[in-house]
Design an enzyme around this catalytic site. Structure first.
Site, PDB file in Angstrom:
ATOM      1  N   ARG A  51      43.165  -7.643 -32.216  1.00 41.59           N
ATOM      2  CA  ARG A  51      44.308  -6.953 -32.824  1.00 41.59           C
ATOM      3  C   ARG A  51      44.905  -5.906 -31.883  1.00 41.59           C
ATOM      4  NH1 ARG A  51      43.131  -5.007 -38.076  1.00 41.59           N
ATOM      5  NH2 ARG A  51      41.803  -6.826 -38.236  1.00 41.59           N
ATOM      6  N   LYS A 159      24.863 -14.256 -34.924  1.00 44.56           N
ATOM      7  CA  LYS A 159      24.157 -13.819 -36.121  1.00 44.56           C
ATOM      8  C   LYS A 159      24.746 -12.483 -36.585  1.00 44.56           C
ATOM      9  CE  LYS A 159      20.276 -11.119 -35.832  1.00 44.56           C
ATOM     10  NZ  LYS A 159      20.600  -9.762 -35.376  1.00 44.56           N
ATOM     11  N   HIS A 189      20.179 -15.135 -29.860  1.00 42.20           N
ATOM     12  CA  HIS A 189      20.118 -14.943 -28.403  1.00 42.20           C
ATOM     13  C   HIS A 189      18.689 -14.999 -27.862  1.00 42.20           C
ATOM     14  CE1 HIS A 189      19.318 -10.723 -29.386  1.00 42.20           C
ATOM     15  NE2 HIS A 189      18.894 -10.559 -28.150  1.00 42.20           N
ATOM     16  N   GLU A 227      10.309  -2.100 -31.165  1.00 40.50           N
ATOM     17  CA  GLU A 227      11.329  -1.432 -30.351  1.00 40.50           C
ATOM     18  C   GLU A 227      11.078   0.064 -30.435  1.00 40.50           C
ATOM     19  OE1 GLU A 227      15.166  -4.311 -30.505  1.00 40.50           O
ATOM     20  OE2 GLU A 227      14.645  -3.365 -32.401  1.00 40.50           O
ATOM     21  N   ASP A 246      17.338  -8.331 -39.947  1.00 46.65           N
ATOM     22  CA  ASP A 246      17.909  -8.115 -38.615  1.00 46.65           C
ATOM     23  C   ASP A 246      17.151  -8.885 -37.529  1.00 46.65           C
ATOM     24  OD1 ASP A 246      19.566  -6.938 -36.652  1.00 46.65           O
ATOM     25  OD2 ASP A 246      18.073  -5.392 -36.265  1.00 46.65           O
ATOM     26  N   HIS A 251      15.046 -13.986 -34.925  1.00 46.41           N
ATOM     27  CA  HIS A 251      14.287 -13.977 -33.672  1.00 46.41           C
ATOM     28  C   HIS A 251      12.789 -14.262 -33.886  1.00 46.41           C
ATOM     29  CE1 HIS A 251      18.021 -12.319 -32.536  1.00 46.41           C
ATOM     30  NE2 HIS A 251      17.741 -11.043 -32.652  1.00 46.41           N
ATOM     31  N   LYS A 342      11.478  -0.592 -35.694  1.00 44.72           N
ATOM     32  CA  LYS A 342      12.204   0.311 -34.796  1.00 44.72           C
ATOM     33  C   LYS A 342      11.409   1.623 -34.725  1.00 44.72           C
ATOM     34  CE  LYS A 342      16.548  -1.788 -34.776  1.00 44.72           C
ATOM     35  NZ  LYS A 342      16.872  -2.537 -33.574  1.00 44.72           N
TER      36      LYS A 342
HETATM   37  C1  BG6 Z   1      19.511  -7.986 -32.336  1.00 45.07           C
HETATM   38  C2  BG6 Z   1      19.234  -6.980 -33.423  1.00 45.07           C
HETATM   39  O1  BG6 Z   1      19.732  -9.257 -32.876  1.00 45.07           O
HETATM   40  O2  BG6 Z   1      18.415  -8.065 -31.437  1.00 45.07           O
HETATM   41  C3  BG6 Z   1      18.900  -5.628 -32.824  1.00 45.07           C
HETATM   42  O3  BG6 Z   1      20.362  -6.878 -34.253  1.00 45.07           O
HETATM   43  C4  BG6 Z   1      17.789  -5.760 -31.814  1.00 45.07           C
HETATM   44  O4  BG6 Z   1      18.536  -4.702 -33.841  1.00 45.07           O
HETATM   45  C5  BG6 Z   1      18.119  -6.832 -30.797  1.00 45.07           C
HETATM   46  O5  BG6 Z   1      17.620  -4.493 -31.170  1.00 45.07           O
HETATM   47  C6  BG6 Z   1      16.976  -7.088 -29.833  1.00 45.07           C
HETATM   48  O6  BG6 Z   1      17.427  -7.908 -28.800  1.00 45.07           O
HETATM   49  P1  BG6 Z   1      16.926  -7.700 -27.303  1.00 45.07           P
HETATM   50  O7  BG6 Z   1      17.449  -8.862 -26.564  1.00 45.07           O
HETATM   51  O8  BG6 Z   1      17.499  -6.387 -26.845  1.00 45.07           O
HETATM   52  O9  BG6 Z   1      15.438  -7.638 -27.395  1.00 45.07           O
END
Ligand code: BG6
Length: 482
Positions: A51, A159, A189, A227, A246, A251, A342
Site C-alpha cells: 500500500r 505461517k 521455515h 529461546e 507459535d 516447528h 521464551k
Molecule cells: C517463528 C516464531 O516462527 O520462529 C518465533 O513465530 C520464533 O516466535 C521463530 O522466535 C524461531 O525461528 P528461528 O529460525 O529464529 O529459530
C-alpha cells in the site's frame, strides 16, 4: 556439476507486503544470496506490491538498504546490479485495481521476453489479508498460466496457517477452490534449515540407527525449543497466539515428524510429505481435563504482561511442556516430550533420543542404568552427540560416560548453514514441495494442539509464572511423571 539455475524458465516473483518485516529480514537478503550464487533464472523480475506510495527508484533504494544491512561485506555495485530486477506496484490488497495493474505489467514483461513466464506470489502479509488476496488473485485471473503449455503460477503462504483447526480448514477449503495443491507452498521455515534437512540424510543414508529406531530400543524422545529472549515488539500477534501455536503446532511437530517417520520408500516430495503427515496423524491427542492436567504444563515469564501490546491480565503461555505418544506399532508407549519457551536460560533447539540399556546390562548394582543418548542439535552450535559408556582404566570395572561428537560448523567451515529462506525460495522456483507443509500435516497439527489450547484457555491447568532466564519450568515435572 552444471548450475541448476541454467534450466530455470523466466520467472516473475511478486511479493505482496514488499515493504514489511519479512522482506527486510529474510526475502531481500535471501534473494540476493541466490543471485550471487547464480541460482536464479537468467530472466527474473521481482515486483514489490504494497500500500505504501513508492516508485521503482525508491523501492530499489529500500531493497538495497535491506540487503546491505543483512548481507555482511556485500559489494554495493553487485547490490545495485541486482536491484535493477526490482520494480514496484502500489495497491491495496482488497482492491482490484492493483491486481489489474499487475496483470498489465506481466503482459508487458512477457511481451518483452517473448515468453509466457512463471509467476510466483509470495504473501508476506499478516494472516488477516490471506483471504482477500487469494480471492483477488484468483478473480483477476492472475493465478492462471498465460498458456496451457508454458508457465506455472504458485502461491507461497507464511505461517500461521489458521489459528485453530476450524480456521485452518476454512482457509484450506478456500485455497482448494482457487488453486491446486501443487501450486500451494506453505512455509514452515524450520524445514529449510540445513540441520533439519539433514535429519532425512542422517536417518536414511546411514544404516546404524534404523534397526534400533523403535519402541524396543528407544526409551524416550524429547524436543526442546528454547529461546533466551522474549516476544520483542510482536505483542499483538503473540498475545493472541501463545507458545504452543507459535512454535509447537509447526516447528516442533515438523521436527518430530522427521525424527519418527518411517522410510518413505522413495524420496519424492509426495512420499516424504505423506510419511511426515502419517506421524502427525498418529499423535495421541489429549482431550479430557484429566489428561490435559497430567500431560501438559504451561507458564508465562515474569514481566510478559508489561510487554508492548500485551494484555495486562494476559493468560497467554510463553512456555509449554507436553508429554504424548505415537499410536503406531513402532512407537507405541514411548513417551515423547515437547517443550517450547521464551526467556529460557539459553537458546537451543535440540532433539534427544534416550535408548534403553541392554539386558542384562553391565550396570552398577542398585545404581543408575547406563543409557545411551543421541542429542541432535538443530541450532545454535549445530551438532550431533552420541553418548556412550567406557571402562575407566584401572582394576575396577568402573564406567564413565563419554561422547562421540560431530560439529557441523567445524566440519563444513565456510558453508552457510543459516539461510533457510534461500533454500526455501530456491525450492519454490524449482517446484520441489519437500520443504513445504502439506494440508494434511497442517490439519493434523491443529487436531493435536487445539484441544490443549482450548482447555488452557478455560483455565484447566495452572499458568505458572517463571523468572526470566530461569530453569524453574524445566525443573518442574509433569504430573504424569511425578
Ligand atoms: C517463528 C516464531 O516462527 O520462529 C518465533 O513465530 C520464533 O516466535 C521463530 O522466535 C524461531 O525461528 P528461528 O529460525 O529464529 O529459530
Amino acid at each position: 556439476m552444471s548450475n541448476p539455475a541454467i534450466n530455470l524458465l523466466p520467472t516473475i516473483f511478486v511479493i505482496l507486503g514488499a515493504t514489511g518485516d519479512l522482506m527486510q529480514k529474510k526475502l531481500a537478503p535471501s534473494l540476493f544470496r541466490l543471485y550471487e550464487q547464480k541460482e536464479l533464472p537468467a530472466l527474473f523480475q521481482v515486483v514489490g506490491f504494497s500500500r505504501d506510495s513508492l516508485d521503482d527508484a525508491r523501492f530499489r533504494h529500500l531493497v538495497s538498504d535491506m540487503i546491505r544491512a543483512k548481507v555482511k561485506g556485500c559489494s554495493k555495485q553487485k547490490v545495485e546490479e541486482f536491484t535493477r530486477f526490482f520494480s514496484y506496484q502500489q495497491g491495496l490488497f482488497e482492491e482490484r485495481a492493483g491486481y489489474e495493474n499487475l496483470a498489465s505489467r506481466f503482459g508487458m514483461q512477457d511481451g518483452e521476453w517473448k515468453v509466457c513466464s512463471n509467476k510466483l506470489f509470495y504473501l508476506a502479509v499478516p494472516p488477516q489479508f490471506y483471504r482477500t488476496i487469494f480471492y483477488q488473485l484468483a478473480e483477476s485471473g492472475l493465478t492462471k498460466p498465460c498458456s496451457p503449455t508454458e508457465g506455472w503460477t504458485r502461491v507461497i503462504v507464511e505461517k500461521p496457517f489458521g489459528k485453530d483447526l476450524q480456521t485452518a480448514q476454512e482457509l484450506d477449503r478456500l485455497l482448494g477452490r482457487l488453486f491446486r495443491e501443487e501450486q500451494i507452498y506453505r512455509i514452515d521455515h524450520y524445514l529449510g534449515k540445513e540441520t533439519v534437512q539433514n535429519i532425512l540424510a542422517f536417518r536414511f543414508a546411514n544404516s546404524f540407527f534404523e534397526p534400533i529406531w523403535n519402541r524396543e530400543a528407544v526409551e524416550s524422545i524429547e524436543i526442546k525449543f528454547w529461546e533466551d529472549f522474549g516476544i520483542g515488539d510482536r505483542g499483538i500477534f503473540y498475545d493472541g497466539s501463545g507458545a504452543l501455536r507459535d512454535v509447537g503446532q509447526n516447528h516442533i511437530l515438523q521436527l518430530l515428524a522427521l525424527f519418527l517417520m518411517s522410510n518413505p520408500g522413495d524420496f519424492t516430495p509426495e512420499s516424504i510429505r505423506k510419511e511426515r503427515a502419517r506421524v502427525l496423524k498418529a499423535l495421541r491427542v489429549w482431550r479430557s481435563v484429566k489428561d490435559i492436567q497430567q500431560m501438559t504444563m504451561r507458564g508465562q515469564y515474569q514481566g510478559y504482561r508489561l510487554e508492548k501490546d500485551v494484555d495486562a491480565s494476559s493468560q497467554t503461555e510463553t512456555y509449554f511442556r507436553i508429554e504424548t505418544f505415537l499410536q503406531t506399532p513402532r512407537w507405541q508407549g514411548v513417551p515423547i516430550y515437547l517443550e517450547g519457551g521464551k526467556q529460557m536460560p539459553e537458546s537451543k533447539v535440540e532433539v534427544t533420543v534416550v535408548f534403553r540399556h541392554s539386558a542384562p546390562c553391565l550396570c552398577p548394582e542398585g545404581g543408575a542404568h547406563y543409557k545411551n543418548t543421541l542429542r541432535y542439535r538443530v541450532q545454535p552450535q549445530e551438532a550431533i552427540h552420541l553418548s556412550f559408556w567406557i571402562k575407566k582404566p584401572g582394576a575396577q570395572m568402573e564406567l564413565e560416560e563419554k561422547d562421540f561428537a560431530f560439529d557441523y560448523r567445524a566440519a563444513f567451515e565456510g558453508h552457510d548453514l543459516s539461510d533457510a529462506y534461500k533454500r526455501l525460495l530456491f525450492s519454490v522456483i524449482r517446484g520441489d514441495q519437500t520443504l513445504f507443509v502439506s494440508t494434511e500435516e497442517i490439519l493434523a497439527g491443529w487436531k493435536f494442539v487445539d484441544p490443549i489450547v482450548r482447555a488452557w484457555e478455560e483455565g484447566v491447568t495452572e499458568l505458572h509464572e517463571y523468572a526470566q532466564k530461569s530453569d524453574m519450568m524445566v525443573k518442574m515435572k509433569l504430573s504424569a511423571d511425578v
